[in-house]
Write a protein that holds these residues in place. Structure first.
Motif, PDB file in Angstrom:
ATOM      1  N   LEU A   1       0.153   1.494  10.939  1.00 41.39           N
ATOM      2  CA  LEU A   1       0.099   2.594   9.971  1.00 41.39           C
ATOM      3  C   LEU A   1       1.448   2.756   9.257  1.00 41.39           C
ATOM      4  CD1 LEU A   1      -1.900   5.188  12.114  1.00 41.39           C
ATOM      5  CD2 LEU A   1      -2.733   4.019  10.051  1.00 41.39           C
ATOM      6  N   GLU A   2       2.538   2.637  10.017  1.00 39.68           N
ATOM      7  CA  GLU A   2       3.868   2.767   9.422  1.00 39.68           C
ATOM      8  C   GLU A   2       4.176   1.620   8.466  1.00 39.68           C
ATOM      9  OE1 GLU A   2       6.169   5.230  12.970  1.00 39.68           O
ATOM     10  OE2 GLU A   2       6.317   3.044  12.946  1.00 39.68           O
ATOM     11  N   SER A   3       3.903   0.402   8.891  1.00 40.28           N
ATOM     12  CA  SER A   3       4.219  -0.761   8.045  1.00 40.28           C
ATOM     13  C   SER A   3       3.344  -0.810   6.792  1.00 40.28           C
ATOM     14  CB  SER A   3       4.085  -2.064   8.843  1.00 40.28           C
ATOM     15  OG  SER A   3       2.740  -2.303   9.183  1.00 40.28           O
ATOM     16  N   SER A   4       2.197  -0.180   6.849  1.00 38.47           N
ATOM     17  CA  SER A   4       1.289  -0.139   5.705  1.00 38.47           C
ATOM     18  C   SER A   4       1.542   1.066   4.804  1.00 38.47           C
ATOM     19  CB  SER A   4      -0.163  -0.086   6.190  1.00 38.47           C
ATOM     20  OG  SER A   4      -0.459  -1.198   6.968  1.00 38.47           O
ATOM     21  N   HIS A   5       2.461   1.933   5.224  1.00 37.91           N
ATOM     22  CA  HIS A   5       2.743   3.169   4.484  1.00 37.91           C
ATOM     23  C   HIS A   5       1.452   3.951   4.240  1.00 37.91           C
ATOM     24  CE1 HIS A   5       6.768   1.626   3.938  1.00 37.91           C
ATOM     25  NE2 HIS A   5       6.255   0.512   3.467  1.00 37.91           N
ATOM     26  N   PHE A   6       0.638   4.021   5.287  1.00 37.33           N
ATOM     27  CA  PHE A   6      -0.669   4.688   5.192  1.00 37.33           C
ATOM     28  C   PHE A   6      -0.517   6.181   4.967  1.00 37.33           C
ATOM     29  CE2 PHE A   6      -4.548   6.546   7.041  1.00 37.33           C
ATOM     30  CZ  PHE A   6      -5.511   5.844   6.327  1.00 37.33           C
ATOM     31  N   ALA A   7       0.497   6.776   5.580  1.00 36.97           N
ATOM     32  CA  ALA A   7       0.750   8.216   5.439  1.00 36.97           C
ATOM     33  C   ALA A   7       2.259   8.448   5.455  1.00 36.97           C
ATOM     34  CB  ALA A   7       0.088   8.988   6.570  1.00 36.97           C
ATOM     35  N   GLU A   8       2.660   9.583   4.879  1.00 35.95           N
ATOM     36  CA  GLU A   8       4.081   9.922   4.872  1.00 35.95           C
ATOM     37  C   GLU A   8       4.585  10.199   6.288  1.00 35.95           C
ATOM     38  OE1 GLU A   8       4.852  13.122   2.119  1.00 35.95           O
ATOM     39  OE2 GLU A   8       3.507  12.211   0.634  1.00 35.95           O
ATOM     40  N   LYS A   9       3.727  10.832   7.096  1.00 40.76           N
ATOM     41  CA  LYS A   9       4.103  11.207   8.469  1.00 40.76           C
ATOM     42  C   LYS A   9       2.968  10.800   9.405  1.00 40.76           C
ATOM     43  CE  LYS A   9       5.272  15.362  11.125  1.00 40.76           C
ATOM     44  NZ  LYS A   9       5.387  16.823  11.049  1.00 40.76           N
ATOM     45  N   ILE A  10       3.327  10.185  10.526  1.00 35.20           N
ATOM     46  CA  ILE A  10       2.338   9.799  11.527  1.00 35.20           C
ATOM     47  C   ILE A  10       2.683  10.508  12.826  1.00 35.20           C
ATOM     48  CG2 ILE A  10       1.343   7.898  12.854  1.00 35.20           C
ATOM     49  CD1 ILE A  10       2.206   6.173  10.305  1.00 35.20           C
ATOM     50  N   VAL A  11       1.721  11.288  13.324  1.00 36.67           N
ATOM     51  CA  VAL A  11       1.894  12.045  14.559  1.00 36.67           C
ATOM     52  C   VAL A  11       0.949  11.445  15.593  1.00 36.67           C
ATOM     53  CG1 VAL A  11       1.685  14.311  15.647  1.00 36.67           C
ATOM     54  CG2 VAL A  11       2.455  14.136  13.265  1.00 36.67           C
ATOM     55  N   VAL A  12       1.466  11.208  16.796  1.00 40.16           N
ATOM     56  CA  VAL A  12       0.672  10.603  17.865  1.00 40.16           C
ATOM     57  C   VAL A  12       0.572  11.569  19.040  1.00 40.16           C
ATOM     58  CG1 VAL A  12       0.475   8.667  19.471  1.00 40.16           C
ATOM     59  CG2 VAL A  12       1.427   8.292  17.187  1.00 40.16           C
TER      60      VAL A  12
ATOM     61  N   MET B   1       0.858  -1.176   0.000  1.00 37.40           N
ATOM     62  CA  MET B   1       0.000   0.000   0.000  1.00 37.40           C
ATOM     63  C   MET B   1       0.901   1.235   0.000  1.00 37.40           C
ATOM     64  SD  MET B   1      -2.738   1.191   2.969  1.00 37.40           S
ATOM     65  CE  MET B   1      -3.274  -0.462   3.237  1.00 37.40           C
ATOM     66  N   SER B   2       0.607   2.176  -0.858  1.00 39.93           N
ATOM     67  CA  SER B   2       1.395   3.401  -0.880  1.00 39.93           C
ATOM     68  C   SER B   2       0.683   4.483  -0.078  1.00 39.93           C
ATOM     69  CB  SER B   2       1.611   3.865  -2.320  1.00 39.93           C
ATOM     70  OG  SER B   2       0.374   4.193  -2.902  1.00 39.93           O
ATOM     71  N   SER B   3       1.443   5.495   0.320  1.00 41.19           N
ATOM     72  CA  SER B   3       0.891   6.564   1.150  1.00 41.19           C
ATOM     73  C   SER B   3      -0.200   7.327   0.407  1.00 41.19           C
ATOM     74  CB  SER B   3       1.993   7.545   1.547  1.00 41.19           C
ATOM     75  OG  SER B   3       2.974   6.897   2.300  1.00 41.19           O
ATOM     76  N   ASN B   4      -1.390   7.305   0.978  1.00 40.29           N
ATOM     77  CA  ASN B   4      -2.499   8.075   0.421  1.00 40.29           C
ATOM     78  C   ASN B   4      -2.584   9.447   1.062  1.00 40.29           C
ATOM     79  OD1 ASN B   4      -3.314   5.975  -1.231  1.00 40.29           O
ATOM     80  ND2 ASN B   4      -4.765   5.176   0.260  1.00 40.29           N
ATOM     81  N   TYR B   5      -1.948   9.585   2.222  1.00 36.65           N
ATOM     82  CA  TYR B   5      -2.055  10.811   3.002  1.00 36.65           C
ATOM     83  C   TYR B   5      -0.670  11.341   3.328  1.00 36.65           C
ATOM     84  CZ  TYR B   5      -6.761   9.043   3.527  1.00 36.65           C
ATOM     85  OH  TYR B   5      -8.018   8.564   3.265  1.00 36.65           O
ATOM     86  N   LYS B   6      -0.603  12.653   3.485  1.00 39.03           N
ATOM     87  CA  LYS B   6       0.665  13.279   3.867  1.00 39.03           C
ATOM     88  C   LYS B   6       0.879  13.131   5.374  1.00 39.03           C
ATOM     89  CE  LYS B   6       3.229  17.477   3.772  1.00 39.03           C
ATOM     90  NZ  LYS B   6       4.136  18.063   2.913  1.00 39.03           N
ATOM     91  N   THR B   7      -0.101  13.592   6.186  1.00 35.79           N
ATOM     92  CA  THR B   7       0.040  13.536   7.641  1.00 35.79           C
ATOM     93  C   THR B   7      -1.182  12.887   8.275  1.00 35.79           C
ATOM     94  OG1 THR B   7       1.341  15.571   7.607  1.00 35.79           O
ATOM     95  CG2 THR B   7       0.437  14.899   9.729  1.00 35.79           C
ATOM     96  N   CYS B   8      -0.929  11.874   9.070  1.00 41.40           N
ATOM     97  CA  CYS B   8      -1.973  11.163   9.805  1.00 41.40           C
ATOM     98  C   CYS B   8      -1.774  11.466  11.291  1.00 41.40           C
ATOM     99  CB  CYS B   8      -1.847   9.666   9.551  1.00 41.40           C
ATOM    100  SG  CYS B   8      -2.968   8.650  10.531  1.00 41.40           S
ATOM    101  N   LEU B   9      -2.851  11.872  11.943  1.00 41.82           N
ATOM    102  CA  LEU B   9      -2.824  12.154  13.377  1.00 41.82           C
ATOM    103  C   LEU B   9      -3.581  11.060  14.113  1.00 41.82           C
ATOM    104  CD1 LEU B   9      -2.363  13.961  15.886  1.00 41.82           C
ATOM    105  CD2 LEU B   9      -4.396  15.267  15.182  1.00 41.82           C
ATOM    106  N   LEU B  10      -2.931  10.483  15.097  1.00 46.72           N
ATOM    107  CA  LEU B  10      -3.531   9.457  15.941  1.00 46.72           C
ATOM    108  C   LEU B  10      -3.688  10.055  17.335  1.00 46.72           C
ATOM    109  CD1 LEU B  10      -4.383   6.535  16.614  1.00 46.72           C
ATOM    110  CD2 LEU B  10      -1.950   5.983  16.830  1.00 46.72           C
ATOM    111  N   ILE B  11      -4.937  10.122  17.813  1.00 47.84           N
ATOM    112  CA  ILE B  11      -5.208  10.681  19.144  1.00 47.84           C
ATOM    113  C   ILE B  11      -5.838   9.590  20.001  1.00 47.84           C
ATOM    114  CG2 ILE B  11      -6.366  12.484  20.475  1.00 47.84           C
ATOM    115  CD1 ILE B  11      -6.648  14.057  17.813  1.00 47.84           C
ATOM    116  N   ASP B  12      -5.097   9.133  21.001  1.00 46.74           N
ATOM    117  CA  ASP B  12      -5.571   8.073  21.887  1.00 46.74           C
ATOM    118  C   ASP B  12      -4.767   8.152  23.175  1.00 46.74           C
ATOM    119  OD1 ASP B  12      -6.240   5.598  23.152  1.00 46.74           O
ATOM    120  OD2 ASP B  12      -6.574   4.663  21.200  1.00 46.74           O
ATOM    121  N   ASP B  13      -5.438   8.054  24.314  1.00 47.45           N
ATOM    122  CA  ASP B  13      -4.745   8.162  25.597  1.00 47.45           C
ATOM    123  C   ASP B  13      -4.040   6.870  26.002  1.00 47.45           C
ATOM    124  OD1 ASP B  13      -7.467   7.145  25.940  1.00 47.45           O
ATOM    125  OD2 ASP B  13      -7.057   7.184  28.084  1.00 47.45           O
ATOM    126  N   ASN B  14      -4.277   5.781  25.276  1.00 46.76           N
ATOM    127  CA  ASN B  14      -3.702   4.493  25.634  1.00 46.76           C
ATOM    128  C   ASN B  14      -2.379   4.266  24.898  1.00 46.76           C
ATOM    129  OD1 ASN B  14      -3.188   1.546  25.368  1.00 46.76           O
ATOM    130  ND2 ASN B  14      -5.012   1.408  26.645  1.00 46.76           N
TER     131      ASN B  14
END
Length: 127
Positions: free
Chosen positions: A25-36, A1-14
């Motif tokens: 998300l990283e192994s799937s190359h879901f987005a170029e950048k993943i911010v948590v 899977m290639s990156s469909n998104y530039k920046t993905c934000l993950l918001i979770d307290d766990n």
């Protein structure tokens, strides 16, 4: 899977959920950048300041201080240029039908996804 998104934000307290979801998300190359962020309050502040411009958000529902719906209320108050997220997915372990219904009625929520996020779900979201 290639990156469909530039920046993905993950918001979770766990922390563990964040770790597992981020790795997927990283192994799937879901987005170029993943911010948590483990805090919705912290995430919305970064968006308000223009420091964070996610085009997709995975948002937990039940979090302390500011829950997912409260985050969406604050997101709604943002001026247009800060509302960069094309898609917001509610990613929750909640089985409460009221939560699912409320999510489906929110104009920002693209889809309610029950945890855990899986490779199959990611592929469906990217299709």
């Amino acid at each position: 899977m290639s990156s469909n998104y530039k920046t993905c934000l993950l918001i979770d307290d766990n922390y563990i959920d964040n770790f597992v979801t981020r790795r997927l998300l990283e192994s799937s190359h879901f987005a170029e950048k993943i911010v948590v962020h483990q805090s919705a309050t912290e995430a919305i502040q970064h968006i308000k300041k223009g420091e964070l411009r996610p085009d997709v958000i995975f948002l937990d529902l039940r979090m302390p201080m500011m829950n997912g719906f409260e985050f969406l209320q604050e997101y709604d108050k943002l001026e247009g240029q800060y509302k960069s997220a094309g898609k917001i997915f509610m990613l929750s372990s909640s089985l409460d039908p009221v939560d699912v219904k409320r999510s489906s009625q929110n104009k920002y929520i693209t889809q309610f996804i029950h945890k855990p996020l899986t490779q199959k779900i990611l592929e469906e979201l990217s299709a």
